[in-house]
Design a protein around this motif. Structure first.
Motif, PDB file in Angstrom:
ATOM      1  N   ARG A 146      40.887  84.195  14.473  1.00 13.30           N
ATOM      2  CA  ARG A 146      41.809  84.974  15.282  1.00 13.30           C
ATOM      3  C   ARG A 146      42.689  84.023  16.088  1.00 13.30           C
ATOM      4  NH1 ARG A 146      38.035  89.087  18.355  1.00 13.30           N
ATOM      5  NH2 ARG A 146      37.041  87.139  18.914  1.00 13.30           N
ATOM      6  N   THR A 147      43.845  84.490  16.468  1.00 13.81           N
ATOM      7  CA  THR A 147      44.745  83.689  17.286  1.00 13.81           C
ATOM      8  C   THR A 147      44.472  83.992  18.750  1.00 13.81           C
ATOM      9  OG1 THR A 147      46.435  83.774  15.575  1.00 13.81           O
ATOM     10  CG2 THR A 147      47.154  83.160  17.779  1.00 13.81           C
ATOM     11  N   HIS A 148      44.234  82.950  19.517  1.00 13.59           N
ATOM     12  CA  HIS A 148      44.014  83.114  20.947  1.00 13.59           C
ATOM     13  C   HIS A 148      45.311  82.752  21.670  1.00 13.59           C
ATOM     14  CE1 HIS A 148      39.826  83.708  20.112  1.00 13.59           C
ATOM     15  NE2 HIS A 148      39.718  82.527  19.533  1.00 13.59           N
ATOM     16  N   PRO A 149      45.782  83.628  22.545  1.00 15.26           N
ATOM     17  CA  PRO A 149      47.088  83.429  23.194  1.00 15.26           C
ATOM     18  C   PRO A 149      47.262  82.063  23.859  1.00 15.26           C
ATOM     19  CG  PRO A 149      46.218  85.591  23.728  1.00 15.26           C
ATOM     20  CD  PRO A 149      45.145  84.856  22.979  1.00 15.26           C
ATOM     21  N   ASP A 150      46.221  81.562  24.496  1.00 16.66           N
ATOM     22  CA  ASP A 150      46.331  80.273  25.191  1.00 16.66           C
ATOM     23  C   ASP A 150      45.810  79.108  24.347  1.00 16.66           C
ATOM     24  OD1 ASP A 150      47.374  81.554  27.428  1.00 16.66           O
ATOM     25  OD2 ASP A 150      45.368  81.950  28.236  1.00 16.66           O
ATOM     26  N   GLY A 151      45.519  79.351  23.058  1.00 17.60           N
ATOM     27  CA  GLY A 151      44.982  78.315  22.194  1.00 17.60           C
ATOM     28  C   GLY A 151      43.467  78.268  22.198  1.00 17.60           C
ATOM     29  N   THR A 152      42.866  78.780  23.250  1.00 18.25           N
ATOM     30  CA  THR A 152      41.416  78.851  23.378  1.00 18.25           C
ATOM     31  C   THR A 152      41.061  80.255  23.835  1.00 18.25           C
ATOM     32  OG1 THR A 152      41.339  76.543  24.030  1.00 18.25           O
ATOM     33  CG2 THR A 152      39.400  77.829  24.503  1.00 18.25           C
ATOM     34  N   CYS A 153      39.934  80.769  23.368  1.00 18.38           N
ATOM     35  CA  CYS A 153      39.535  82.134  23.696  1.00 18.38           C
ATOM     36  C   CYS A 153      39.390  82.327  25.203  1.00 18.38           C
ATOM     37  CB  CYS A 153      38.222  82.478  23.002  1.00 18.38           C
ATOM     38  SG  CYS A 153      37.555  84.093  23.466  1.00 18.38           S
ATOM     39  N   ASN A 154      38.617  81.486  25.856  1.00 14.52           N
ATOM     40  CA  ASN A 154      38.411  81.528  27.303  1.00 14.52           C
ATOM     41  C   ASN A 154      37.644  82.741  27.818  1.00 14.52           C
ATOM     42  OD1 ASN A 154      39.490  79.039  28.082  1.00 14.52           O
ATOM     43  ND2 ASN A 154      41.557  79.851  27.936  1.00 14.52           N
ATOM     44  N   SER A 155      37.042  83.541  26.940  1.00 10.31           N
ATOM     45  CA  SER A 155      36.214  84.645  27.419  1.00 10.31           C
ATOM     46  C   SER A 155      35.014  84.064  28.158  1.00 10.31           C
ATOM     47  CB  SER A 155      35.735  85.495  26.242  1.00 10.31           C
ATOM     48  OG  SER A 155      34.827  86.477  26.695  1.00 10.31           O
ATOM     49  N   PHE A 156      34.548  84.749  29.164  1.00  3.92           N
ATOM     50  CA  PHE A 156      33.400  84.268  29.931  1.00  3.92           C
ATOM     51  C   PHE A 156      32.205  85.205  29.779  1.00  3.92           C
ATOM     52  CE2 PHE A 156      36.099  86.850  32.574  1.00  3.92           C
ATOM     53  CZ  PHE A 156      35.218  87.751  33.143  1.00  3.92           C
TER      54      PHE A 156
ATOM     55  N   TRP B 176      30.339  79.817  23.041  1.00  2.00           N
ATOM     56  CA  TRP B 176      31.017  80.807  22.205  1.00  2.00           C
ATOM     57  C   TRP B 176      30.767  82.189  22.790  1.00  2.00           C
ATOM     58  CZ3 TRP B 176      33.419  80.128  17.341  1.00  2.00           C
ATOM     59  CH2 TRP B 176      33.248  78.880  16.729  1.00  2.00           C
ATOM     60  N   CYS B 177      31.761  83.047  22.774  1.00  2.72           N
ATOM     61  CA  CYS B 177      31.515  84.455  23.088  1.00  2.72           C
ATOM     62  C   CYS B 177      31.014  85.111  21.806  1.00  2.72           C
ATOM     63  CB  CYS B 177      32.784  85.140  23.604  1.00  2.72           C
ATOM     64  SG  CYS B 177      34.101  85.362  22.390  1.00  2.72           S
TER      65      CYS B 177
ATOM     66  N   ARG C 248      32.502  77.098  31.474  1.00  6.41           N
ATOM     67  CA  ARG C 248      31.796  78.374  31.405  1.00  6.41           C
ATOM     68  C   ARG C 248      32.644  79.463  30.753  1.00  6.41           C
ATOM     69  NH1 ARG C 248      27.131  78.315  33.870  1.00  6.41           N
ATOM     70  NH2 ARG C 248      26.606  76.488  35.109  1.00  6.41           N
ATOM     71  N   ARG C 249      33.359  79.078  29.723  1.00 11.59           N
ATOM     72  CA  ARG C 249      34.184  80.013  28.958  1.00 11.59           C
ATOM     73  C   ARG C 249      34.061  79.684  27.477  1.00 11.59           C
ATOM     74  NH1 ARG C 249      37.194  83.308  32.095  1.00 11.59           N
ATOM     75  NH2 ARG C 249      37.574  82.607  34.198  1.00 11.59           N
ATOM     76  N   CYS C 250      34.355  80.667  26.637  1.00 10.65           N
ATOM     77  CA  CYS C 250      34.294  80.468  25.190  1.00 10.65           C
ATOM     78  C   CYS C 250      35.244  79.334  24.804  1.00 10.65           C
ATOM     79  CB  CYS C 250      34.681  81.755  24.467  1.00 10.65           C
ATOM     80  SG  CYS C 250      34.663  81.610  22.662  1.00 10.65           S
ATOM     81  N   GLY C 251      34.745  78.403  24.030  1.00 13.50           N
ATOM     82  CA  GLY C 251      35.536  77.244  23.641  1.00 13.50           C
ATOM     83  C   GLY C 251      36.180  77.362  22.271  1.00 13.50           C
ATOM     84  N   CYS C 252      36.203  78.574  21.704  1.00 11.05           N
ATOM     85  CA  CYS C 252      36.791  78.757  20.377  1.00 11.05           C
ATOM     86  C   CYS C 252      38.292  78.480  20.430  1.00 11.05           C
ATOM     87  CB  CYS C 252      36.543  80.179  19.875  1.00 11.05           C
ATOM     88  SG  CYS C 252      37.258  80.488  18.247  1.00 11.05           S
ATOM     89  N   GLU C 253      38.731  77.656  19.499  1.00  9.71           N
ATOM     90  CA  GLU C 253      40.150  77.315  19.387  1.00  9.71           C
ATOM     91  C   GLU C 253      40.731  77.846  18.085  1.00  9.71           C
ATOM     92  OE1 GLU C 253      39.903  73.075  19.741  1.00  9.71           O
ATOM     93  OE2 GLU C 253      39.817  73.161  21.927  1.00  9.71           O
TER      94      GLU C 253
ATOM     95  N   ASP D 175      29.053  87.120  27.695  1.00  4.54           N
ATOM     96  CA  ASP D 175      28.062  87.018  26.619  1.00  4.54           C
ATOM     97  C   ASP D 175      28.137  85.692  25.868  1.00  4.54           C
ATOM     98  OD1 ASP D 175      27.206  89.661  27.177  1.00  4.54           O
ATOM     99  OD2 ASP D 175      28.841  90.449  25.939  1.00  4.54           O
ATOM    100  N   LEU D 176      28.103  84.596  26.580  1.00  6.20           N
ATOM    101  CA  LEU D 176      28.234  83.276  25.964  1.00  6.20           C
ATOM    102  C   LEU D 176      26.919  82.799  25.355  1.00  6.20           C
ATOM    103  CD1 LEU D 176      30.423  81.486  28.653  1.00  6.20           C
ATOM    104  CD2 LEU D 176      31.168  82.526  26.506  1.00  6.20           C
TER     105      LEU D 176
END
Length: 101
Positions: A23-33, A61-62, A13-18, A35-36
């Motif tokens: 953009r660079t995601h700090p943990d490698g994946t966006c993980n926003s939860f 995706w967010c 249940r989080r954005c799966g963008c890698e 507006d998916l």
């Protein structure tokens, strides 16, 4: 169950963008939860291609990642089309071959 619910249950249940958004995601994946939406990963060049993607290609995706990824995919496709057009027309103006096109 809706398609979005199925994708969220399958993929989390989080954005799966890698990074497909550019953009660079700090943990490698966006993980926003927030507006998916469910959409293909990676994003396709056109809305028709995105809409016809099989369910197994969908990820959460967010909004910001999805919008950036779609824009990048569209830009890459336009660049490829432009290059293909330029390459196909190059022989029309080749004056070194000695033959008229």
């Amino acid at each position: 169950m809706t398609l979005l619910q199925d994708v969220l249950n399958r993929c989390g249940r989080r954005c799966g963008c890698e990074g497909a958004c550019g953009r660079t995601h700090p943990d490698g994946t966006c993980n926003s939860f927030r507006d998916l939406t469910a959409a293909p990963y990676p994003a396709r060049a056109t809305d028709a291609q995105n809409a016809s993607a099989p369910p197994e290609d969908l990820r959460p995706w967010c909004g910001p990642c999805w919008n950036h990824a779609r824009a990048r995919a569209s830009k890459r496709a336009a660049t490829a089309r432009r290059q293909q057009m330029e390459n196909s027309q190059r022989s029309l103006f080749d004056i070194t071959s000695g033959t008229a096109a």
